[in-house]
Design a protein around this motif. Structure first.
Motif, PDB file in Angstrom:
ATOM      1  N   ALA A 170      40.310  10.772  19.393  1.00  0.00           N
ATOM      2  CA  ALA A 170      41.757  10.798  20.104  1.00  0.00           C
ATOM      3  C   ALA A 170      41.258  11.676  21.354  1.00  0.00           C
ATOM      4  O   ALA A 170      40.463  12.481  21.357  1.00  0.00           O
ATOM      5  N   SER A 171      41.983  11.293  22.569  1.00  0.00           N
ATOM      6  CA  SER A 171      41.416  11.923  23.743  1.00  0.00           C
ATOM      7  C   SER A 171      42.472  12.251  24.692  1.00  0.00           C
ATOM      8  O   SER A 171      43.590  11.941  24.123  1.00  0.00           O
ATOM      9  N   ALA A 172      42.289  13.234  25.403  1.00  0.00           N
ATOM     10  CA  ALA A 172      43.403  13.933  26.272  1.00  0.00           C
ATOM     11  C   ALA A 172      42.681  14.228  27.712  1.00  0.00           C
ATOM     12  O   ALA A 172      41.599  14.536  27.522  1.00  0.00           O
ATOM     13  N   VAL A 173      43.501  14.276  28.498  1.00  0.00           N
ATOM     14  CA  VAL A 173      43.103  14.524  29.825  1.00  0.00           C
ATOM     15  C   VAL A 173      43.386  15.839  30.492  1.00  0.00           C
ATOM     16  O   VAL A 173      44.636  16.337  30.121  1.00  0.00           O
ATOM     17  N   LEU A 174      42.443  16.506  30.949  1.00  0.00           N
ATOM     18  CA  LEU A 174      42.719  17.871  31.522  1.00  0.00           C
ATOM     19  C   LEU A 174      42.706  17.879  32.906  1.00  0.00           C
ATOM     20  O   LEU A 174      41.708  17.572  33.337  1.00  0.00           O
ATOM     21  N   THR A 175      43.759  18.105  33.502  1.00  0.00           N
ATOM     22  CA  THR A 175      43.941  18.232  35.024  1.00  0.00           C
ATOM     23  C   THR A 175      44.053  19.619  35.353  1.00  0.00           C
ATOM     24  O   THR A 175      44.894  20.555  35.075  1.00  0.00           O
ATOM     25  N   VAL A 176      42.946  20.231  36.064  1.00  0.00           N
ATOM     26  CA  VAL A 176      42.804  21.341  36.636  1.00  0.00           C
ATOM     27  C   VAL A 176      43.470  21.311  38.165  1.00  0.00           C
ATOM     28  O   VAL A 176      43.027  20.768  39.001  1.00  0.00           O
ATOM     29  N   VAL A 177      44.456  22.154  38.158  1.00  0.00           N
ATOM     30  CA  VAL A 177      45.108  22.536  39.358  1.00  0.00           C
ATOM     31  C   VAL A 177      45.146  23.875  40.134  1.00  0.00           C
ATOM     32  O   VAL A 177      44.767  24.578  39.286  1.00  0.00           O
ATOM     33  N   ALA A 178      44.831  23.944  41.375  1.00  0.00           N
ATOM     34  CA  ALA A 178      44.796  25.114  42.018  1.00  0.00           C
ATOM     35  C   ALA A 178      45.734  24.853  43.571  1.00  0.00           C
ATOM     36  O   ALA A 178      45.907  23.831  43.896  1.00  0.00           O
ATOM     37  N   ARG A 179      45.667  26.146  44.260  1.00  0.00           N
ATOM     38  CA  ARG A 179      46.068  25.967  45.347  1.00  0.00           C
ATOM     39  C   ARG A 179      45.183  25.200  46.303  1.00  0.00           C
ATOM     40  O   ARG A 179      43.710  25.241  45.932  1.00  0.00           O
ATOM     41  N   PRO A 180      45.680  24.495  47.523  1.00  0.00           N
ATOM     42  CA  PRO A 180      44.785  23.662  48.294  1.00  0.00           C
ATOM     43  C   PRO A 180      43.580  24.231  48.735  1.00  0.00           C
ATOM     44  O   PRO A 180      43.602  25.528  49.087  1.00  0.00           O
ATOM     45  N   ASN A 181      42.462  23.776  48.856  1.00  0.00           N
ATOM     46  CA  ASN A 181      41.710  23.856  50.059  1.00  0.00           C
ATOM     47  C   ASN A 181      42.169  24.032  51.406  1.00  0.00           C
ATOM     48  O   ASN A 181      42.917  23.351  51.573  1.00  0.00           O
ATOM     49  N   PRO A 182      41.628  25.127  52.105  1.00  0.00           N
ATOM     50  CA  PRO A 182      41.931  25.276  53.448  1.00  0.00           C
ATOM     51  C   PRO A 182      41.606  23.978  54.402  1.00  0.00           C
ATOM     52  O   PRO A 182      40.678  23.365  54.155  1.00  0.00           O
ATOM     53  N   PRO A 183      42.623  23.424  55.444  1.00  0.00           N
ATOM     54  CA  PRO A 183      42.281  22.357  56.255  1.00  0.00           C
ATOM     55  C   PRO A 183      41.181  22.881  57.039  1.00  0.00           C
ATOM     56  O   PRO A 183      40.799  24.071  57.188  1.00  0.00           O
TER      57      PRO A 183
ATOM     58  N   VAL B 281      37.431   3.161  -3.172  1.00  0.00           N
ATOM     59  CA  VAL B 281      38.213   2.640  -1.804  1.00  0.00           C
ATOM     60  C   VAL B 281      38.828   4.217  -1.603  1.00  0.00           C
ATOM     61  O   VAL B 281      39.384   4.901  -2.499  1.00  0.00           O
ATOM     62  N   LYS B 282      38.615   4.853  -0.311  1.00  0.00           N
ATOM     63  CA  LYS B 282      38.845   6.055   0.152  1.00  0.00           C
ATOM     64  C   LYS B 282      40.173   6.062   1.110  1.00  0.00           C
ATOM     65  O   LYS B 282      40.349   5.307   1.801  1.00  0.00           O
ATOM     66  N   ASP B 283      40.783   7.157   1.089  1.00  0.00           N
ATOM     67  CA  ASP B 283      41.741   7.317   2.085  1.00  0.00           C
ATOM     68  C   ASP B 283      41.351   7.496   3.499  1.00  0.00           C
ATOM     69  O   ASP B 283      40.202   7.984   3.551  1.00  0.00           O
ATOM     70  N   PRO B 284      41.931   6.789   4.715  1.00  0.00           N
ATOM     71  CA  PRO B 284      41.417   7.050   5.824  1.00  0.00           C
ATOM     72  C   PRO B 284      41.224   8.129   6.506  1.00  0.00           C
ATOM     73  O   PRO B 284      42.403   9.008   6.048  1.00  0.00           O
ATOM     74  N   THR B 285      40.595   8.503   7.263  1.00  0.00           N
ATOM     75  CA  THR B 285      40.544   9.770   8.091  1.00  0.00           C
ATOM     76  C   THR B 285      41.674   9.639   9.189  1.00  0.00           C
ATOM     77  O   THR B 285      41.444   8.577   9.878  1.00  0.00           O
ATOM     78  N   MET B 286      42.207  10.555   9.382  1.00  0.00           N
ATOM     79  CA  MET B 286      43.302  10.702  10.395  1.00  0.00           C
ATOM     80  C   MET B 286      43.425  11.847  11.167  1.00  0.00           C
ATOM     81  O   MET B 286      43.247  12.923  10.731  1.00  0.00           O
ATOM     82  N   ILE B 287      43.922  11.609  12.468  1.00  0.00           N
ATOM     83  CA  ILE B 287      44.066  13.032  13.306  1.00  0.00           C
ATOM     84  C   ILE B 287      45.825  12.988  13.366  1.00  0.00           C
ATOM     85  O   ILE B 287      46.561  12.288  13.985  1.00  0.00           O
ATOM     86  N   ILE B 288      46.210  14.173  12.609  1.00  0.00           N
ATOM     87  CA  ILE B 288      47.741  14.316  12.681  1.00  0.00           C
ATOM     88  C   ILE B 288      48.092  14.930  13.580  1.00  0.00           C
ATOM     89  O   ILE B 288      49.365  15.001  13.897  1.00  0.00           O
ATOM     90  N   LYS B 289      47.438  15.689  14.213  1.00  0.00           N
ATOM     91  CA  LYS B 289      47.753  16.332  15.691  1.00  0.00           C
ATOM     92  C   LYS B 289      46.840  16.090  16.592  1.00  0.00           C
ATOM     93  O   LYS B 289      45.795  16.739  16.720  1.00  0.00           O
ATOM     94  N   GLN B 290      47.203  15.143  17.751  1.00  0.00           N
ATOM     95  CA  GLN B 290      46.036  14.982  18.541  1.00  0.00           C
ATOM     96  C   GLN B 290      46.075  15.551  19.905  1.00  0.00           C
ATOM     97  O   GLN B 290      47.235  16.401  20.045  1.00  0.00           O
ATOM     98  N   PRO B 291      44.988  15.991  20.427  1.00  0.00           N
ATOM     99  CA  PRO B 291      44.957  16.621  21.677  1.00  0.00           C
ATOM    100  C   PRO B 291      45.961  15.937  22.839  1.00  0.00           C
ATOM    101  O   PRO B 291      46.216  14.749  22.755  1.00  0.00           O
ATOM    102  N   GLU B 292      46.588  16.858  23.683  1.00  0.00           N
ATOM    103  CA  GLU B 292      47.710  16.419  24.384  1.00  0.00           C
ATOM    104  C   GLU B 292      47.356  16.881  25.883  1.00  0.00           C
ATOM    105  O   GLU B 292      46.393  17.565  26.166  1.00  0.00           O
ATOM    106  N   TYR B 293      47.706  15.786  26.768  1.00  0.00           N
ATOM    107  CA  TYR B 293      47.505  16.099  28.108  1.00  0.00           C
ATOM    108  C   TYR B 293      47.930  17.384  28.554  1.00  0.00           C
ATOM    109  O   TYR B 293      48.831  18.080  28.332  1.00  0.00           O
ATOM    110  N   LYS B 294      47.086  18.048  29.276  1.00  0.00           N
ATOM    111  CA  LYS B 294      47.381  19.346  29.949  1.00  0.00           C
ATOM    112  C   LYS B 294      47.174  19.427  31.419  1.00  0.00           C
ATOM    113  O   LYS B 294      46.152  18.824  31.930  1.00  0.00           O
TER     114      LYS B 294
END
Length: 1178
Positions: free
Chosen positions: A616-629, A531-544
């Motif tokens: 473990a999952s995290a979302v990356l949101t890339v922001v920028a200045r808006p595109n011109p109208p 019986v083995k110790d479980p694998t754990m993610i002790i520091k997960q990726p965070e929303y950026k």
């Protein structure tokens, strides 16, 4: 977002368990057993006519079975057909079509039989059909002439193929024809137009049929469609249409929906259980109808319902009897609606409830075979024995058939056989083989010995004990070599011998023993569990959230069992990371350099070991200045307003907060953009106010939290009509530059403000308070006009009005200006001076008449200077000082005067042109003050009991000196001060011999001068009387001794160390003890004089009240100098650029520097003797 799974958990356990249950019933191949079909071709087998036909039939058994085939119900003798062969040790047939055979000759129903001495198993009926992909029949297709707005159906009618082809529509360039809510393909392959539009006209509507089995595509002849409008129909086309043609002569009109398919109001549909139900409704109409689906008396099944073909097709997957019912499609547009009801009935081919399973019995045992199936309609159950209907099969006294069950009692070895169950109805059949094998075998364990199982803690552990024996053995489990039998709720014992530990813990590790026994014997087997110790993610990726072109990093720090080797994999949107060098995968992180928009998404860190997996999952949101109208559009053009609309560009994951609208005036300032207005980010139209005679272009800038977008492309230009000006020049002023003129200035209008061509100005003026008419002149587009010949400093009413070729601006407002100023003519009178004290005086004067000022009164200037000092009667260079008092003030303070001096002053009035004449000089004198400290004090000629004191008179007596005050007191070896002695010395003395002093004693002296007003600041000095001659001679004798010289060297070294320490402490701001003691014993009578002598604080010297620090000395001439005091007028006066408050108090500084008087020279004296220097440290 964390996901975790164990290989041996839940679903995996169930699948493994079921597989092991089946394998546990398998008879080892070294034992006698009837045949079992292991592989066969599908029931409906469509073959490629160009390739060899392979009909599979594989079976196992002991002895190995032999194979035979039937074709269309009769024996198929393969030996008589040279093109047909059977694979060795197999029942699989190969028909060699490629050597000249025809697939059509081998169409039919085939069945395989596998037989040995213990029975016979049969395959399904395998229907062999070669695939077909026929060509379209030749046909002449007439062009379709359709009126705009009418419906149209282009029929495909593909040839019947096997299997049915896949239909799609393309053009001659092999490009798929675009489909929409208006134009779409039906389930039958036809192309439906709800209403045709002019853009539908083309000559290459081509229907293609793709036959996947043969990988061929067949093409229909191109269909031509010509859409015409009755308004533009020419006479030639009109003449070709008959009177009975369906096309009328009316223009395009809107029509309510009509169903193109299915027709009528109701229809029926039968579908089989488990299949996909497809229902279709396509409607004609203008505007294009919208389709909606409902189920009468119920809801559409969730998670199984899908809408396709622009909601024209309802798709329900994995249908069951519960999906039967009435489905209604509703087609609706603005003119009405139409509906169709499809009655759906779900039938079912037979499906298993309980399929018969192989039965292994020992002689004399009982058993049953059960065959239960369901369907709609309910299927018939038929039994066969060794491929023969059981009714005509050989008799077996141990066998009894009871409907879907065969009961066996007291079986013998001859009872071994293969039984077939056939469940059938009109929609299909099921066929299952199950053998009865009568054996007498001791137990055997099929699981390998000492097999190692590894599981993760807190997950199930499944330990195999695959076994066989007849009769069926009993299974028991033990832990350890001598452990007790395992029982209790913490264990689950499966039918196939598997031991399940539902929640394995670390202490569950160890050796487990499986024991199988029946009446013929016993056997055991050991397996190992870790019986083995479980694998754990002790520091997960965070929303950026990251700006475009930035850098971002996701962490994934793991903890795992030391015996397991983890592998870390990063995914983007559940797929591999892009092959891009910007993605850097580290040991514990993922870094993305130079982030772009395409990097937006979900990043997942997956950690795999051989036993478990965690992510473990995290979302990356890339922001920028808006595109011109874009797509700027101008509508609602009026003379003074217009409406601007636009389409926002991509906000790049940061909501647009507002839009900035700018304009360009191409007529007056081409290329220069100006701010017009801004609107909230939710608004895409704005009503803009316009000015006349401007060639407008507009552009829009989007703004979000990141910044501003690039400007949009400029809109089209819009030139407004000219008009008369709306406004007049601003900042109109009238100020004379000379005594006889009036300069009128203003800020010109811009081209944008001119409102039309020919911009000019009408300048008008008249003298105020005089009944004169306005004088006016029209000037070009300038900003200044000079009126000459005016009286000096006279008020004028002024106005400037704009005009252009189309008229005048509104009447302007009037402003007051003045003609030019001249120097004042009159000096202030009645100048009076009131001396407040020795350094401060107050001056008064009478104001001059305003008419004599001849300009704007700015204030008064007071010139004053020192004539001479009354104490010295000597003149020096005269330096005048100036104080300016703003406004109509008639008094002021003169600070910083020198005591006991004679001064002169005069007053002058000031206007914008300059200063007027000076008033007569006024003389005043300052009273006596306290003197400054004596210029020096030195002490010479020390003897056993006397000292000679010499001093210099104060640099600034500030009056008539009346006397000097000398105070002194002794200082003992502990630096304590003795009694204070005071001596008053006449003012004409400059030296004094003090007698009757103690020998070899240090004295401290305090010395200051006095006038009738009081005492001045003091200076201090210290001196030492010498020893007597006897002590001196002993001193000399001792000084010649070596031991004394050594002692003195040690003392000198100690003194040097003390001096260094004192120097360091002094640099740090500290005090050494001698200083502290001297400060503590300072003269108590002298120290308070600063407050009691009546002088100003700036003349006091705080340092003169303190004893000299030990080691501190005067210069070599033992003279103490006092720096000249330089009085400040900061608190009273104003220099040339200074100012006064309204009460006349001074804010500023002197206009000139105050001169210094030279200090008197100091006489030098000889340096102290070494003996005295040494005594000073005793």
């Amino acid at each position: 977002m964390l996901k975790k799974k164990n290989i041996a958990a839940s679903k995996a356990s169930l699948v493994l368990f079921l597989c092991q249950m089946i394998s546990a019933l398998d008879v080892p191949l070294d034992l006698l057993q009837p045949p079992t079909i292991t592989q066969q071709s599908p029931k409906d087998y469509i073959v490629d006519p160009r390739e060899n036909i392979v009909i599979q039939c594989e079976a196992k058994g002991k002895p190995p079975p032999s194979f035979s085939w039937t074709r269309n119900g009769t024996h198929f003798d393969i030996d008589k057909d040279a093109l047909v062969t059977m694979k060795p040790n197999s029942g699989t047939l190969v028909v060699n079509i490629m050597n000249g055979g025809r697939a059509e000759a081998y169409e039919g129903v085939y069945q395989c039989t596998a037989r040995n001495e213990r029975g016979a198993a049969i395959s399904n009926n395998i229907v062999i059909r070669p695939s077909r992909s026929p060509l379209w029949t030749k046909e002449k297709l007439e062009p379709n002439h359709v009126r705009e707005g009418d419906s149209l159906v282009l029929h495909c009618r593909p040839p019947v193929g096997l299997p049915p082809p896949i239909i799609f529509w393309m053009d001659n360039a092999f490009q798929k024809l675009p489909q929409s809510e208006r134009v779409s393909q039906g389930l039958n392959g036809d192309l439906y137009f709800s209403n045709v539009q002019p853009e539908d006209s083309r000559e290459d509507y081509i229907c293609y049929a793709r036959f996947n089995h043969t990988q061929t595509i067949q093409q229909k002849q191109p269909i031509s469609v010509k859409v015409f409008s009755m308004d533009s129909l020419n006479d030639t086309i009109a003449a070709n249409l008959s009177d009975t043609d369906i096309y009328g002569a009316k223009s395009v009109t809107e029509r309510q929906p009509v169903l193109l398919t299915p027709t009528g109001s109701t229809s029926t549909k039968v579908e089989l259980r488990g299949n996909v139900l497809l229902l279709e409704c396509i409607a004609a109409g203008l505007p294009t109808p919208v389709i909606r689906w409902i189920k009468e008396g119920g809801e559409l099944p969730a998670n199984r319902t899908f809408f396709e073909n622009f909601k024209k097709t309802l798709k329900i997957i994995d249908v069951s009897e519960a999906d039967s019912g009435n489905y209604k499609c509703i087609a609706r547009n603005t003119l009405g609606s139409v509906h169709h009801v499809i009655s759906v009935t779900v039938k079912a081919a037979p499906y298993w409830i309980t399929a018969p399973r192989n039965l292994v019995l020992s002689p004399g045992e009982d058993g049953t075979l059960i065959c239960r199936a369901n369907g709609n309609p309910k299927p018939n159950i038929n039994w066969l024995a060794n491929g023969v209907p059981i009714a005509i099969a050989p008799e077996d006294p141990s066998r009894k058939v009871d409907g879907d069950t065969i009961i066996f009692s007291h079986v013998q070895e001859r009872s071994s056989a293969v039984y077939q169950c056939n469940a059938s109805n009109e929609y299909g059949y099921l066929l299952a083989n199950a053998f009865v094998n009568v054996l007498a075998e001791p137990p055997r364990i099929l699981t390998p010995a000492n097999k190692l199982y590894q599981v993760i803690a807190d997950s199930p552990a499944l330990l195999d004990c695959a076994y066989f024996g007849s009769p069926k053995p009993e299974i028991e489990w033990f832990k350890g070599v001598k452990g007790s039998i395992l029982r209790g709720s913490e264990y689950i014992f499966h039918y196939n011998g598997t031991l399940e530990i539902p929640v394995a813990q670390k202490d569950s590790s160890g050796t487990y023993t499986c024991v199988a026994r029946n009446e013929l014997g016993k056997i055991q087997n050991e397996v190992q569990l870790e019986v083995k110790d479980p694998t754990m993610i002790i520091k997960q990726p965070e929303y950026k959230v990251i700006q475009r072109y930035g850098q971002v990093s996701f962490e994934c720090i793991i903890k795992h069992d030391s015996t397991l080797l983890p592998t870390v994999t990063w995914l983007k949107d559940n797929d591999e990371l892009p092959d891009d060098e910007r993605f850097l995968v580290g040991k514990d992180n993922l870094t993305i350099m130079n982030v772009t928009d395409k990097d937006d998404g979900t990043y997942t860190c997956i950690v795999n070991t051989t036993l478990d997996s965690v992510s473990a999952s995290a979302v990356l949101t890339v922001v920028a200045r808006p595109n011109p109208p874009f797509d700027l559009e101008l509508t609602g053009q009026l003379e003074r307003s217009i409406e601007l609309s636009w389409i926002p560009g991509d906000e790049n994951n940061s909501p647009i907060t507002n839009f900035v609208i700018e304009y360009e005036d191409g007529l007056h300032e081409p290329g220069v953009w100006h701010y017009q207005t801004e609107v909230p980010g939710t608004q895409t139209t704005v009503q803009l106010k316009l000015s006349p005679y401007v060639n407008y272009s507009f552009r829009v800038i989007a703004v979000n939290e990141i910044g501003r977008s690039q400007p949009s492309e400029a809109s089209e230009q819009y030139l407004t009509k000219p008009a008369s000006p709306d406004e007049n020049p601003s900042n109109v002023q009238g100020i004379g530059s000379e005594p006889d003129n009036l300069v009128i200035t203003w800020e010109s209008l811009t081209g944008f403000q001119s409102n039309g061509p020919g911009l000019q100005y009408k300048v008008s003026w008249r003298q105020k308070d005089v009944d004169d008419e306005w004088t006016s002149v029209i000037v070009a587009n300038v900003s200044k006009y000079i009126v000459s010949g005016t009286p000096t400093f006279v008020p004028y009413e002024i106005k400037v009005q704009a005009l252009n070729d189309l008229g005048y601006a509104p009447e302007p407002s009037e402003v007051i200006g003045h003609s030019g100023e001249d120097l004042p003519m009159v000096a202030p009178g009645n100048v009076q001076v009131h001396v407040i004290n020795s350094t401060l005086a107050k001056v008064h004067w009478d104001p001059v008449p305003l008419k004599s000022v001849r300009g704007h009164l700015q204030g008064y200037k007071v010139y004053y200077w020192k004539v001479q000092s009354l104490s010295r009667r000597s003149r020096r260079h005269v330096e005048k000082k100036i104080l300016t008092f703003r406004g109509n003030k008639t008094f002021g303070m003169l600070p910083g005067l020198e005591p006991y001096s004679s001064y002169k002053l005069n007053v002058r009035v000031v206007n914008g042109k300059g200063e007027g004449p000076a008033s007569p000089d006024k003389v005043f004198k300052t009273p006596e003050g306290v003197p400054s400290s004596p210029s020096f004090l030195k002490i010479t000629n020390p003897t056993l009991d006397s000292l000679t004191l010499e001093w210099g008179s104060p640099t600034h007596p500030n009056g008539v000196l009346t006397s000097y005050i000398l105070k002194f007191q002794p200082i003992n070896n502990t630096h304590e001060l003795g009694p204070l002695v005071e001596i008053r010395i006449p003012a004409n003395e400059s030296s004094l011999i003090l007698k009757n002093l103690n020998y070899s004693t240090r004295y401290k002296f305090y010395f200051n001068a006095q006038t009738s007003v009081g005492s001045g600041n003091q200076i201090t000095e210290e001196a030492v009387t010498i020893m007597d001659e006897a002590m001196a001679s002993r001193q000399v004798d001792i000084a010649t001794q070596g031991w004394f010289i050594g002692l003195m060297c040690a003392v000198a070294l100690l003194i040097l160390i003390l001096l260094i320490v004192c120097f360091i402490r002094r640099n740090k701001g500290g005090k050494y003890p001698v200083k502290e003691k001297e400060d503590a014993h300072a003269d108590p009578e002298i120290q308070p004089m600063k407050e009691d002598d009546g002088t100003f604080g700036e003349y006091s010297d705080a340092e003169d009240h303190k004893p000299l620090k030990k080691g501190s000395r005067t210069p070599s001439d033992r003279t103490v100098k006092k720096e000249d005091s330089d009085d400040s007028l900061v608190d009273y006066g104003e220099g040339v650029n200074g100012q006064f408050n309204e009460d006349g108090s001074f804010i500023g500084q002197y206009s000139g520097k105050k001169e210094k008087e030279p200090a008197e020279g100091n006489e030098s004296s000889e340096a102290p003797s070494p003996v005295n220097a040494m005594n000073s440290f005793v």
